[in-house]
Design a protein around this motif. Structure first.
Motif, short mmCIF file in Angstrom:
data_model
loop_
_atom_site.label_atom_id
_atom_site.label_comp_id
_atom_site.label_asym_id
_atom_site.label_seq_id
_atom_site.Cartn_x
_atom_site.Cartn_y
_atom_site.Cartn_z
N GLY A 71 0.80 -1.26 0.01
CA GLY A 71 -0.06 0.09 -0.02
C GLY A 71 0.82 1.25 -0.01
N LYS A 72 2.15 1.22 0.27
CA LYS A 72 3.20 2.42 0.25
C LYS A 72 4.07 1.82 -0.84
CE LYS A 72 1.09 2.71 4.64
NZ LYS A 72 0.26 2.14 5.03
N LYS A 73 3.82 1.42 -1.77
CA LYS A 73 4.55 0.83 -2.73
C LYS A 73 5.65 1.74 -3.45
CE LYS A 73 4.97 -1.37 -7.55
NZ LYS A 73 4.28 -1.80 -8.79
N GLU A 74 5.21 3.11 -3.68
CA GLU A 74 5.95 4.24 -3.98
C GLU A 74 7.11 4.47 -3.23
OE1 GLU A 74 1.94 4.62 -5.66
OE2 GLU A 74 2.87 4.19 -3.82
N TRP A 75 6.96 4.07 -1.79
CA TRP A 75 8.08 4.65 -0.92
C TRP A 75 8.75 3.37 -0.91
CZ3 TRP A 75 6.44 8.27 3.86
CH2 TRP A 75 5.80 9.29 3.49
N VAL A 76 8.57 2.33 -1.36
CA VAL A 76 9.26 1.06 -0.76
C VAL A 76 9.98 0.42 -2.14
CG1 VAL A 76 8.86 -1.52 -0.18
CG2 VAL A 76 7.46 0.18 0.91
N MET A 77 9.47 0.21 -3.30
CA MET A 77 10.12 -0.23 -4.40
C MET A 77 9.01 0.25 -5.79
SD MET A 77 12.76 -1.67 -4.66
CE MET A 77 13.13 -1.80 -2.99
N PRO A 78 9.24 1.23 -6.10
CA PRO A 78 8.11 1.87 -6.97
C PRO A 78 8.32 1.24 -8.22
CG PRO A 78 9.91 3.44 -6.53
CD PRO A 78 10.20 2.46 -5.60
N PHE A 79 9.47 0.98 -8.95
CA PHE A 79 9.27 0.36 -10.36
C PHE A 79 9.11 -1.17 -10.34
CE2 PHE A 79 13.41 1.84 -8.89
CZ PHE A 79 13.91 0.91 -8.42
N LEU A 80 8.82 -1.66 -9.15
CA LEU A 80 8.64 -3.16 -9.32
C LEU A 80 7.28 -3.45 -9.96
CD1 LEU A 80 10.29 -5.60 -8.18
CD2 LEU A 80 8.24 -5.72 -6.39
N ARG A 81 7.22 -4.47 -11.11
CA ARG A 81 6.05 -4.72 -11.72
C ARG A 81 5.19 -5.56 -11.05
NH1 ARG A 81 10.29 -5.92 -15.29
NH2 ARG A 81 9.93 -8.29 -15.57
N ASP A 82 3.93 -5.33 -10.92
CA ASP A 82 3.09 -5.93 -10.12
C ASP A 82 2.81 -7.33 -10.11
OD1 ASP A 82 2.39 -3.44 -9.01
OD2 ASP A 82 0.32 -3.31 -10.11
N GLU A 83 3.22 -7.76 -11.48
CA GLU A 83 3.07 -9.36 -11.47
C GLU A 83 4.18 -10.04 -10.92
OE1 GLU A 83 5.27 -8.10 -15.47
OE2 GLU A 83 3.83 -7.26 -14.08
N ASN A 84 5.25 -9.52 -10.52
CA ASN A 84 6.36 -10.04 -9.58
C ASN A 84 6.30 -9.94 -8.02
OD1 ASN A 84 7.58 -10.82 -12.14
ND2 ASN A 84 8.25 -8.98 -12.44
N ILE A 85 5.12 -9.14 -7.67
CA ILE A 85 5.05 -9.01 -6.34
C ILE A 85 4.65 -10.21 -5.66
CG2 ILE A 85 3.79 -7.80 -4.19
CD1 ILE A 85 3.89 -5.32 -6.29
N VAL A 86 5.29 -10.81 -4.68
CA VAL A 86 4.91 -11.96 -3.82
C VAL A 86 4.33 -11.35 -2.42
CG1 VAL A 86 5.68 -14.17 -3.02
CG2 VAL A 86 6.60 -13.30 -5.01
N SER A 87 3.02 -11.54 -2.41
CA SER A 87 2.40 -11.02 -1.19
C SER A 87 1.53 -11.82 -0.54
CB SER A 87 1.70 -9.45 -1.52
OG SER A 87 1.27 -9.03 -0.43
N MET A 88 1.55 -11.72 0.93
CA MET A 88 0.41 -12.38 1.61
C MET A 88 -0.34 -11.84 2.49
SD MET A 88 1.67 -15.85 1.24
CE MET A 88 3.51 -16.92 0.88
#
Length: 446
Positions: A71-88
């Protein structure tokens, strides 16, 4: 708006590196690297607009922004492609008002940030979602990474194994033999990691994992990898958000490898620099007396730091004598007017049990933080009118055997101050009523 992030030496060496590069230390001076953000670009959006965006995303189901980290992606890893995010769906954990316990200690505005209410039962999920997501994108882009490895006292290995299993990436875990709880050991086993139980302590495991990850096809997942801190810093942002963007007076953090101290400090500084908050809290780091190198350095004004050989402690996850992130942590403590306190085995066990009696069920590392907090209150360092947040790092269910042993008087060098054992009775109504009366009388006398 396009935002940037890169790796750079924590001492300020000028060279910058991509976050997708396999590098952990500055090639010029050998110190650790940190993820830097283009704060000027982030400030193009107003503080009010950031707050509105973070509020709109909190615990929603739009992928991946319902996560407390993403939810804070821009402050964490802004250019990571969503399809590669591994989230629980990590983060978004309860900020528990410890009303009853706080009154016993004398600080009524006491809160416990329950970071252990997460997918694998510890705050380590917050950093691991970032690291494994970056590795997944690196692999997708053709990097020859075969596995991700960590040294661990339990919680890191659980988080790494779970997130790697979800991503389909092999995980390698190095654990000190007979120094983790069964609940912690079973997690990486269940998730299919290669678990190597070494006849050494955590510091020994750390030396081995650094050696094997010098081969760049095995990626290092310990907290010397600054990607972890990007996820963990969201604890600071999240707890401020839960206070309607107000800042507590104190944050008390258990300290082992000291990445968490660095991460939370980074989160607070980022909020201040972008304008979401105007002040910083004070930070207290709590160490187990049996593994207290930062405390010893604090007593000398941080003029020197000497690693120690950590002794066995109930707070096994912080049984670390040579913390990797000590330089980062000291810098944060100096900027936040911080203090360091320690807790003995008796103090951490008793305080953990005392908190449990008020509705909590925390790990022994939280017991260290609570015991240190109480000592700081008793000495007047933390004023009783302060708003205090204690960071709870793991769920107590990981240490259920230890909690049972405390009440049964089976912990070495610890004598339970107020044990609570089951009554063994026949199935007789009168005997049951007698036991209830005895219990009520004991409560009334307390």
């Amino acid at each position: 708006m396009s935002y940037r992030a890169w790796l750079q030496c924590i001492k300020g060496c000028e060279q910058q590196f991509s976050v997708f590069e396999v590098i952990y230390r500055c090639p010029r001076c050998g110190d650790l690297l940190d993820v830097q953000h283009d704060v000027a670009a982030l400030k193009d959006r107003s503080a009010a607009a950031w707050i509105q965006l973070f509020e709109e995303r909190m615990r929603r189901n739009t992928w991946p922004y319902g996560s407390g980290v993403w939810g804070k992606k821009e402050w964490v890893m802004p250019f990571l492609r969503d399809e590669n995010i591994v989230s629980m769906y990590e983060g978004g954990t309860n900020l528990f008002w410890a009303d009853r316990y706080g009154k016993q200690v004398g600080v009524e505005d006491l809160w416990v940030k329950q970071c252990g209410n997460s997918h694998t039962g510890s705050f380590k999920d917050l950093g691991m979602t970032v690291l494994v997501s970056v590795v997944k994108q690196m692999i997708a882009d053709g990097r020859p990474i075969q596995a991700v490895a960590c040294a661990s006292t339990g919680d890191t290995s659980a988080a790494l194994a779970s997130y790697c299993a979800a991503a389909g990436i092999p995980a390698i875990v190095l654990l000190p033999r007979n120094k983790v709880s069964p609940a912690q050991l079973v997690q990486p086993l269940a998730n299919g990691a290669l678990v190597l139980s070494l006849d050494t302590d955590f510091d020994g495991c750390m030396r081995v994992v650094q050696a094997i990850t010098s081969d760049n096809t095995i990626y290092l997942a310990n907290s010397m990898n600054s990607l972890r801190l990007e996820g963990q810093k969201t604890v600071a942002i999240e707890l401020v958000q839960q206070f309607d963007w107000g800042v507590p007076d104190w944050v008390v953090i258990p300290g082992g490898n000291l990445g968490n101290v660095s991460a939370l400090g980074k989160g607070f500084l980022m909020m201040r620099d972008i304008g979401l908050i105007q002040k910083l809290p004070r930070i207290a780091v709590a160490q187990a007396e049996n593994a207290n190198p930062l405390y010893r350095s604090y007593l000398k004004g941080f003029q020197e730091f000497e690693p120690v050989t950590a002794k066995k402690t109930l707070a096994s996850a912080i049984q670390i004598g040579d913390p990797v992130s000590v330089g980062r942590a000291i810098r944060i403590l100096e900027r936040f007017d911080g203090v360091v306190e320690q807790a003995s085995e008796q103090e951490l066990a008793d305080e953990s049990a005392r908190a449990d009696r008020t509705g909590m069920f925390n790990c022994p590392h939280t017991g260290v933080a609570l015991a240190a907090f109480k000592k700081l209150v008793d000495r007047g360092v933390i004023e009783k009118r302060s708003r205090v947040v204690v960071v709870s790092t793991a769920h107590g269910l990981k240490f259920a055997e230890q909690k049972a042993a405390y009440h049964m008087g089976e912990l070495a060098d610890v004598r339970p101050s107020d044990p609570n054992l089951p009554f063994e009775l026949p199935a007789d109504v009168d005997r049951v009523k007698d036991a209830i009366r005895t219990f009520a009388d004991r409560l009334a006398a307390a």
